[in-house]
Design an enzyme around this catalytic site. Structure first.
Site, PDB file in Angstrom:
ATOM      1  N   LYS A  14       0.619  -1.167  -0.161  1.00  0.00           N
ATOM      2  CA  LYS A  14      -0.073   0.288   0.108  1.00  0.00           C
ATOM      3  C   LYS A  14       0.926   1.127   0.370  1.00  0.00           C
ATOM      4  O   LYS A  14       0.425   2.231  -1.118  1.00  0.00           O
ATOM      5  CB  LYS A  14      -0.903   0.268   1.032  1.00  0.00           C
ATOM      6  CG  LYS A  14      -1.597  -1.501   1.976  1.00  0.00           C
ATOM      7  CD  LYS A  14      -2.330  -1.289   2.820  1.00  0.00           C
ATOM      8  CE  LYS A  14      -2.191  -1.228   4.521  1.00  0.00           C
ATOM      9  NZ  LYS A  14      -1.144  -2.503   3.997  1.00  0.00           N
ATOM     10  N   ARG A  89     -10.134   0.047   8.440  1.00  0.00           N
ATOM     11  CA  ARG A  89      -9.893  -1.075   8.256  1.00  0.00           C
ATOM     12  C   ARG A  89     -10.858  -2.298   9.012  1.00  0.00           C
ATOM     13  O   ARG A  89     -10.293  -3.525   9.747  1.00  0.00           O
ATOM     14  CB  ARG A  89      -8.357  -1.081   9.475  1.00  0.00           C
ATOM     15  CG  ARG A  89      -7.059  -1.683   8.878  1.00  0.00           C
ATOM     16  CD  ARG A  89      -6.453  -1.844  10.136  1.00  0.00           C
ATOM     17  NE  ARG A  89      -4.945  -1.065   9.718  1.00  0.00           N
ATOM     18  CZ  ARG A  89      -4.416  -0.783   8.908  1.00  0.00           C
ATOM     19  NH1 ARG A  89      -3.250  -1.956   9.639  1.00  0.00           N
ATOM     20  NH2 ARG A  89      -3.351  -0.134   8.485  1.00  0.00           N
ATOM     21  N   ARG A 128      11.172  -6.193   5.662  1.00  0.00           N
ATOM     22  CA  ARG A 128      11.529  -4.328   4.770  1.00  0.00           C
ATOM     23  C   ARG A 128      12.157  -3.782   5.937  1.00  0.00           C
ATOM     24  O   ARG A 128      12.829  -3.978   7.359  1.00  0.00           O
ATOM     25  CB  ARG A 128       9.953  -4.417   5.585  1.00  0.00           C
ATOM     26  CG  ARG A 128       9.660  -2.577   4.842  1.00  0.00           C
ATOM     27  CD  ARG A 128       7.905  -1.851   5.170  1.00  0.00           C
ATOM     28  NE  ARG A 128       7.813  -2.244   6.058  1.00  0.00           N
ATOM     29  CZ  ARG A 128       5.779  -2.636   6.457  1.00  0.00           C
ATOM     30  NH1 ARG A 128       5.959  -1.475   5.472  1.00  0.00           N
ATOM     31  NH2 ARG A 128       5.643  -2.734   7.501  1.00  0.00           N
ATOM     32  N   ARG A 161      10.794  -1.612  10.949  1.00  0.00           N
ATOM     33  CA  ARG A 161       9.822  -1.268  12.003  1.00  0.00           C
ATOM     34  C   ARG A 161       9.758  -1.818  13.245  1.00  0.00           C
ATOM     35  O   ARG A 161       9.627  -3.628  12.906  1.00  0.00           O
ATOM     36  CB  ARG A 161       8.185  -0.941  10.512  1.00  0.00           C
ATOM     37  CG  ARG A 161       8.330   0.393  11.185  1.00  0.00           C
ATOM     38  CD  ARG A 161       6.900   0.479   9.729  1.00  0.00           C
ATOM     39  NE  ARG A 161       5.369  -0.743   9.952  1.00  0.00           N
ATOM     40  CZ  ARG A 161       4.407  -0.969   9.571  1.00  0.00           C
ATOM     41  NH1 ARG A 161       4.594   0.509   7.874  1.00  0.00           N
ATOM     42  NH2 ARG A 161       3.857  -1.448  10.045  1.00  0.00           N
ATOM     43  N   ARG A 172      -0.762  -9.516  13.320  1.00  0.00           N
ATOM     44  CA  ARG A 172      -1.227  -8.183  12.447  1.00  0.00           C
ATOM     45  C   ARG A 172      -1.611  -9.010  10.981  1.00  0.00           C
ATOM     46  O   ARG A 172      -3.104  -8.766  10.458  1.00  0.00           O
ATOM     47  CB  ARG A 172      -0.158  -7.493  11.573  1.00  0.00           C
ATOM     48  CG  ARG A 172       0.585  -6.500  13.005  1.00  0.00           C
ATOM     49  CD  ARG A 172       1.811  -6.195  12.360  1.00  0.00           C
ATOM     50  NE  ARG A 172       1.775  -5.209  10.951  1.00  0.00           N
ATOM     51  CZ  ARG A 172       2.959  -4.669  10.342  1.00  0.00           C
ATOM     52  NH1 ARG A 172       3.620  -5.697  10.582  1.00  0.00           N
ATOM     53  NH2 ARG A 172       2.607  -3.810   8.854  1.00  0.00           N
TER      54      ARG A 172
HETATM   55  P1  AP5 Z   1       4.983  -1.447   1.666  1.00  0.00           P
HETATM   56  O1  AP5 Z   1       4.551  -0.839   0.896  1.00  0.00           O
HETATM   57  O2  AP5 Z   1       5.539  -1.284   3.089  1.00  0.00           O
HETATM   58  O3  AP5 Z   1       3.116  -2.461   2.467  1.00  0.00           O
HETATM   59  P2  AP5 Z   1       1.969  -1.507   3.112  1.00  0.00           P
HETATM   60  O4  AP5 Z   1       1.136  -2.491   2.663  1.00  0.00           O
HETATM   61  O5  AP5 Z   1       2.286  -0.373   3.854  1.00  0.00           O
HETATM   62  O6  AP5 Z   1       2.211  -2.489   4.579  1.00  0.00           O
HETATM   63  P3  AP5 Z   1       2.054  -2.092   6.178  1.00  0.00           P
HETATM   64  O7  AP5 Z   1       3.215  -3.178   6.785  1.00  0.00           O
HETATM   65  O8  AP5 Z   1       2.182  -0.442   6.323  1.00  0.00           O
HETATM   66  O9  AP5 Z   1       0.678  -2.052   6.310  1.00  0.00           O
HETATM   67  P4  AP5 Z   1      -0.078  -2.142   7.453  1.00  0.00           P
HETATM   68  O10 AP5 Z   1      -1.427  -2.272   7.319  1.00  0.00           O
HETATM   69  O11 AP5 Z   1       0.325  -3.822   8.525  1.00  0.00           O
HETATM   70  O12 AP5 Z   1       0.587  -0.902   8.102  1.00  0.00           O
HETATM   71  P5  AP5 Z   1       0.138   0.462   8.817  1.00  0.00           P
HETATM   72  O13 AP5 Z   1       1.203   1.318   8.502  1.00  0.00           O
HETATM   73  O14 AP5 Z   1      -0.667   0.795   7.935  1.00  0.00           O
HETATM   74  O15 AP5 Z   1       4.895  -2.716   1.216  1.00  0.00           O
HETATM   75  C1  AP5 Z   1       6.252  -3.899   2.170  1.00  0.00           C
HETATM   76  C2  AP5 Z   1       7.256  -5.124   1.807  1.00  0.00           C
HETATM   77  O16 AP5 Z   1       7.025  -5.215   0.897  1.00  0.00           O
HETATM   78  C3  AP5 Z   1       8.188  -3.367   1.168  1.00  0.00           C
HETATM   79  O17 AP5 Z   1      10.022  -3.500   2.285  1.00  0.00           O
HETATM   80  C4  AP5 Z   1       8.779  -3.322   0.101  1.00  0.00           C
HETATM   81  O18 AP5 Z   1       9.550  -2.610  -0.056  1.00  0.00           O
HETATM   82  C5  AP5 Z   1       8.123  -4.633  -0.509  1.00  0.00           C
HETATM   83  N1  AP5 Z   1       7.403  -4.422  -1.672  1.00  0.00           N
HETATM   84  C6  AP5 Z   1       6.186  -3.916  -2.147  1.00  0.00           C
HETATM   85  N2  AP5 Z   1       5.840  -3.737  -2.900  1.00  0.00           N
HETATM   86  C7  AP5 Z   1       6.394  -5.028  -3.594  1.00  0.00           C
HETATM   87  C8  AP5 Z   1       6.330  -5.834  -4.774  1.00  0.00           C
HETATM   88  N3  AP5 Z   1       5.774  -5.604  -5.711  1.00  0.00           N
HETATM   89  N4  AP5 Z   1       7.469  -6.561  -5.143  1.00  0.00           N
HETATM   90  C9  AP5 Z   1       7.992  -6.857  -3.216  1.00  0.00           C
HETATM   91  N5  AP5 Z   1       7.930  -6.169  -2.935  1.00  0.00           N
HETATM   92  C10 AP5 Z   1       7.765  -5.137  -2.647  1.00  0.00           C
HETATM   93  O19 AP5 Z   1      -0.430   0.406  10.059  1.00  0.00           O
HETATM   94  C11 AP5 Z   1       0.758   0.246  11.346  1.00  0.00           C
HETATM   95  C12 AP5 Z   1      -0.356  -0.284  12.399  1.00  0.00           C
HETATM   96  O20 AP5 Z   1      -1.206   0.953  12.901  1.00  0.00           O
HETATM   97  C13 AP5 Z   1      -1.241  -1.391  12.290  1.00  0.00           C
HETATM   98  O21 AP5 Z   1      -1.508  -2.981  12.546  1.00  0.00           O
HETATM   99  C14 AP5 Z   1      -2.282  -1.230  13.498  1.00  0.00           C
HETATM  100  O22 AP5 Z   1      -1.934  -1.491  14.820  1.00  0.00           O
HETATM  101  C15 AP5 Z   1      -2.181   0.963  13.651  1.00  0.00           C
HETATM  102  N6  AP5 Z   1      -3.457   1.237  12.396  1.00  0.00           N
HETATM  103  C16 AP5 Z   1      -3.255   1.623  11.249  1.00  0.00           C
HETATM  104  N7  AP5 Z   1      -4.044   2.303  10.932  1.00  0.00           N
HETATM  105  C17 AP5 Z   1      -5.638   1.578  11.500  1.00  0.00           C
HETATM  106  C18 AP5 Z   1      -6.568   1.556  11.225  1.00  0.00           C
HETATM  107  N8  AP5 Z   1      -7.017   2.392  10.405  1.00  0.00           N
HETATM  108  N9  AP5 Z   1      -7.396   1.335  12.105  1.00  0.00           N
HETATM  109  C19 AP5 Z   1      -6.489   0.472  13.529  1.00  0.00           C
HETATM  110  N10 AP5 Z   1      -5.681   0.610  13.655  1.00  0.00           N
HETATM  111  C20 AP5 Z   1      -4.623   1.006  12.459  1.00  0.00           C
HETATM  112 MG    MG Z   2       2.339   1.060   5.039  1.00  0.00          MG
END
Ligand code: AP5
Ligand code: MG
Ligand code: ZN
Length: 215
Positions: A14, A89, A128, A161, A172
């Protein structure tokens, strides 16, 4: 003008795709995860509250998250569109977002669901590395920086992270399956959902997304 949501499991790409999408469509990138992490870094009260949930790989409570997201959406730069990453989410968050948009005379154009197989997700999360200065994201194998441990973009150190350990990453993913997956059907029912294969080269995934959104 584009009002869109990026849906997808942890590690689906994402953030990686959001960077490209917001540049092309000239809209703000709103990641609730990034907002929480910024608050943790600054040790705000919100950050302290969010951190305990994030470190366990659980969701931050709905009311707090909805308040953060909707107040961000009221800022001026969102008047002509936005890209939400990681919000909503839960079905409850999605319903509150609908209410918010309706009250503001807005509606979503697209919900982009990026799909990646579970084993690939674990490998992406545990490999990552992120820049602690500019937030650029890399992967030790898939998207390695030119110099090991150093950001290509700004030269600062790359870190892992706190929630990217294998145990927390697995939790997660299970939280995602229980609480977030139902949103796929929620948005399918509204006719705004597009499904994108998130495997393969990030540039190819981006082109598929642009195809699905249109110019
Ligand atoms: P990356 O692009 O970083 O993936 P991502 O989908 O952004 O993954 P996240 O871990 O950020 O998602 P998340 O939803 O768990 O975390 P968030 O910060 O939103 O890519 C991942 C890796 O793959 C990287 O190393 C990248 O280089 C690689 N990659 C990317 N594309 C690729 C490809 N095509 N091929 C190969 N490799 C690739 O949330 C974190 C925490 O915050 C949650 O757990 C929760 O506690 C809280 N939170 C956030 N939003 C909410 C909400 N709405 N409600 C409640 N709690 C929330
Ligand atoms: Mg992200
Ligand atoms: Zn950097």
């Amino acid at each position: 003008m584009l009002r869109a949501i990026l849906l997808g499991a942890p590690g689906a790409g994402k953030g990686t795709q959001a960077t490209r999408i917001v540049e092309k469509y000239n809209i703000p990138h709103i990641s609730t995860g990034d907002i929480f992490r910024d608050n943790i870094k600054r040790q705000t009260e919100l950050g302290m509250r969010a951190q305990e949930y994030m470190n366990r790989g659980e969701l931050v409570p709905d009311d707090l998250t909805i308040e953060i997201a909707t107040s961000r959406l009221l800022e001026d730069d969102c008047a002509n569109g936005f890209l939400l990453d990681g919000f909503p989410r839960t079905v409850y968050q999605a319903e509150k977002l609908e209410e918010f948009l309706e009250a503001n005379g807005q509606k979503l154009d697209k919900v982009i669901n990026v799909d990646v197989d579970e084993d690939a997700l674990i490998a992406r999360l545990t490999g990552r590395r992120v820049c602690k200065n500019c937030g650029s994201t890399f992967h030790v194998i898939n998207i390695p920086p030119k110099v090991d441990g150093i950001c290509d973009n700004c030269g600062n150190n790359l870190i892992q992270r706190d929630d990217d350990s294998e145990t927390t990453a697995r939790n997660r993913l299970s939280v995602y399956g229980e609480q977030t997956m139902p949103l796929v059907d929620f948005y399918k029912g509204k006719g705004t959902l597009v499904e994108i294969d998130g495997e393969g080269d990030p540039e190819k995934v981006f082109l598929d997304i642009v195809d699905a959104i249109g110019d």
